[in-house]
Design an enzyme around this catalytic site. Sequence first.
Site, mmCIF file in Angstrom:
data_model
loop_
_atom_site.group_PDB
_atom_site.id
_atom_site.type_symbol
_atom_site.label_atom_id
_atom_site.label_comp_id
_atom_site.label_asym_id
_atom_site.label_seq_id
_atom_site.Cartn_x
_atom_site.Cartn_y
_atom_site.Cartn_z
ATOM 1 N N ASP A 45 0.830 -1.212 0.000
ATOM 2 C CA ASP A 45 0.000 0.000 0.000
ATOM 3 C C ASP A 45 0.864 1.262 0.000
ATOM 4 O O ASP A 45 0.512 2.266 -0.618
ATOM 5 C CB ASP A 45 -0.920 -0.001 1.235
ATOM 6 C CG ASP A 45 -2.023 -1.035 1.111
ATOM 7 O OD1 ASP A 45 -2.489 -1.279 -0.008
ATOM 8 O OD2 ASP A 45 -2.398 -1.614 2.157
ATOM 9 N N ARG A 148 -7.570 18.705 22.919
ATOM 10 C CA ARG A 148 -6.268 18.470 23.565
ATOM 11 C C ARG A 148 -6.014 16.972 23.556
ATOM 12 O O ARG A 148 -6.869 16.201 24.002
ATOM 13 C CB ARG A 148 -6.262 18.963 25.017
ATOM 14 C CG ARG A 148 -6.222 20.456 25.146
ATOM 15 C CD ARG A 148 -6.402 20.861 26.590
ATOM 16 N NE ARG A 148 -6.398 22.304 26.730
ATOM 17 C CZ ARG A 148 -7.445 23.092 26.485
ATOM 18 N NH1 ARG A 148 -8.580 22.568 26.077
ATOM 19 N NH2 ARG A 148 -7.353 24.395 26.644
HETATM 20 P P1 NAD Z 1 4.023 1.442 6.983
HETATM 21 O O1 NAD Z 1 5.141 0.775 6.266
HETATM 22 O O2 NAD Z 1 4.143 1.761 8.437
HETATM 23 O O3 NAD Z 1 2.682 0.579 6.710
HETATM 24 C C1 NAD Z 1 1.540 0.744 7.410
HETATM 25 C C2 NAD Z 1 0.545 -0.375 7.145
HETATM 26 O O4 NAD Z 1 -0.680 0.257 6.787
HETATM 27 C C3 NAD Z 1 0.856 -1.374 6.028
HETATM 28 O O5 NAD Z 1 0.552 -2.668 6.499
HETATM 29 C C4 NAD Z 1 -0.105 -0.980 4.917
HETATM 30 O O6 NAD Z 1 -0.502 -2.105 4.129
HETATM 31 C C5 NAD Z 1 -1.264 -0.461 5.713
HETATM 32 N N1 NAD Z 1 -2.109 0.471 4.978
HETATM 33 C C6 NAD Z 1 -1.759 1.572 4.281
HETATM 34 N N2 NAD Z 1 -2.834 2.139 3.732
HETATM 35 C C7 NAD Z 1 -3.895 1.373 4.103
HETATM 36 C C8 NAD Z 1 -5.278 1.436 3.853
HETATM 37 N N3 NAD Z 1 -5.798 2.419 3.147
HETATM 38 N N4 NAD Z 1 -6.072 0.483 4.381
HETATM 39 C C9 NAD Z 1 -5.563 -0.525 5.111
HETATM 40 N N5 NAD Z 1 -4.260 -0.640 5.394
HETATM 41 C C10 NAD Z 1 -3.443 0.307 4.891
HETATM 42 O O7 NAD Z 1 3.716 2.820 6.258
HETATM 43 P P2 NAD Z 1 3.478 3.137 4.747
HETATM 44 O O8 NAD Z 1 3.561 1.879 3.929
HETATM 45 O O9 NAD Z 1 4.339 4.288 4.374
HETATM 46 O O10 NAD Z 1 1.973 3.592 4.787
HETATM 47 C C11 NAD Z 1 1.580 4.816 5.371
HETATM 48 C C12 NAD Z 1 0.226 4.561 5.944
HETATM 49 O O11 NAD Z 1 0.375 3.780 7.113
HETATM 50 C C13 NAD Z 1 -0.485 5.792 6.398
HETATM 51 O O12 NAD Z 1 -1.163 6.421 5.343
HETATM 52 C C14 NAD Z 1 -1.425 5.246 7.466
HETATM 53 O O13 NAD Z 1 -2.716 4.910 6.972
HETATM 54 C C15 NAD Z 1 -0.744 3.976 7.947
HETATM 55 N N6 NAD Z 1 -0.323 4.162 9.340
HETATM 56 C C16 NAD Z 1 -1.028 3.494 10.282
HETATM 57 C C17 NAD Z 1 -0.737 3.674 11.625
HETATM 58 C C18 NAD Z 1 -1.548 2.929 12.651
HETATM 59 O O14 NAD Z 1 -2.438 2.175 12.236
HETATM 60 N N7 NAD Z 1 -1.287 3.125 13.928
HETATM 61 C C19 NAD Z 1 0.296 4.527 12.019
HETATM 62 C C20 NAD Z 1 0.990 5.195 11.028
HETATM 63 C C21 NAD Z 1 0.655 5.023 9.680
#
Ligand code: NAD
Length: 267
Positions: A45, A148
């Site tokens: 993704d 906050r």
């Molecule tokens: P990353 O390598 O940390 O991957 C994050 C995970 O999020 C991967 O498993 C990816 O498959 C999944 N992901 C991304 N978009 C998704 C979607 N629309 N629906 C379901 N799963 C999804 O980071 P990256 O690959 O650079 O991706 C960035 C994305 O990671 C951000 O846009 C955010 O949605 C997600 N993220 C999630 C968290 C969390 O859940 N706590 C924290 C930070 C970022």
Amino acid sequence: MKYNVVNRGDEISVRTNNRFHELAAECGLTLDPEHPDIVVSIGGDGTMLHAFHLYADRLDQTSFVGIHTGHLGFYADWKPMELETLIRHMAAGAESFRTVKYPIIEIQIVTGQGMETYLALNECTLKGVEGTLVAELRINDERFEMFRGDGICISTPTGSTGYNRSLNGAILHPSLEAVQIAEMASLNNRVYRSLGSSIVLPKHHHCDIYPKKGQKILLTLDHLNMQLSDLVSIRCMVADRKVSFVRFRPFPFWNRVRESFIGDIVE
Ligand code: NAD
């Protein structure tokens, strides 16, 4: 049919990328990184997010398709072993596929330097760098609350299964033109109060977030991030433009959700 490929850079993605170009040349597809009709993302993704931002200025002329070289992704549902089938569909032209268009969000960032506009496919988040984020939320120009907490996540329907889901936000079907605003660990006690649950705004509504002056803010747009020390406000809303994905076969959104998060149902 003009195409380009964006890959994650790991061994299997690079191998799949090279094989893609070989097969594409055999099938008469034209490699055109500047003006592709279809952009193929090979990786996960995160690779699709990268591809989206590379071509964000020509969303009207470009559609995306994703091949996953790890686990099934939300934006990447083709497997490397299906490469030939995918390329044959692409070579057969527009009659062999349909395009689905999904809403994205527009973020207007106002700093001491002026205003910049960005698009996000998944979400935009705001966090305090040195601790609690204190920010006023205004909806359609009316004061809504003083937040906050750790931060705020503003997501698209397709992004609702990403970070938003970890914040207990609802999963929205991407046919809904909406933005969701979810809280990250809000402080709620006798002194401080914010809504506590996430909210969903329809198209043509907007939300402005005004962080308290003097805070250092970490702002993320999908996989990208920036630190801002002079952020005045951000405005978020459903963008006028949409992102297009090519569908060569049906894979309903709720099946994707089930396969990604639930798996096999045990009777
Ligand atoms: P990353 O390598 O940390 O991957 C994050 C995970 O999020 C991967 O498993 C990816 O498959 C999944 N992901 C991304 N978009 C998704 C979607 N629309 N629906 C379901 N799963 C999804 O980071 P990256 O690959 O650079 O991706 C960035 C994305 O990671 C951000 O846009 C955010 O949605 C997600 N993220 C999630 C968290 C969390 O859940 N706590 C924290 C930070 C970022």
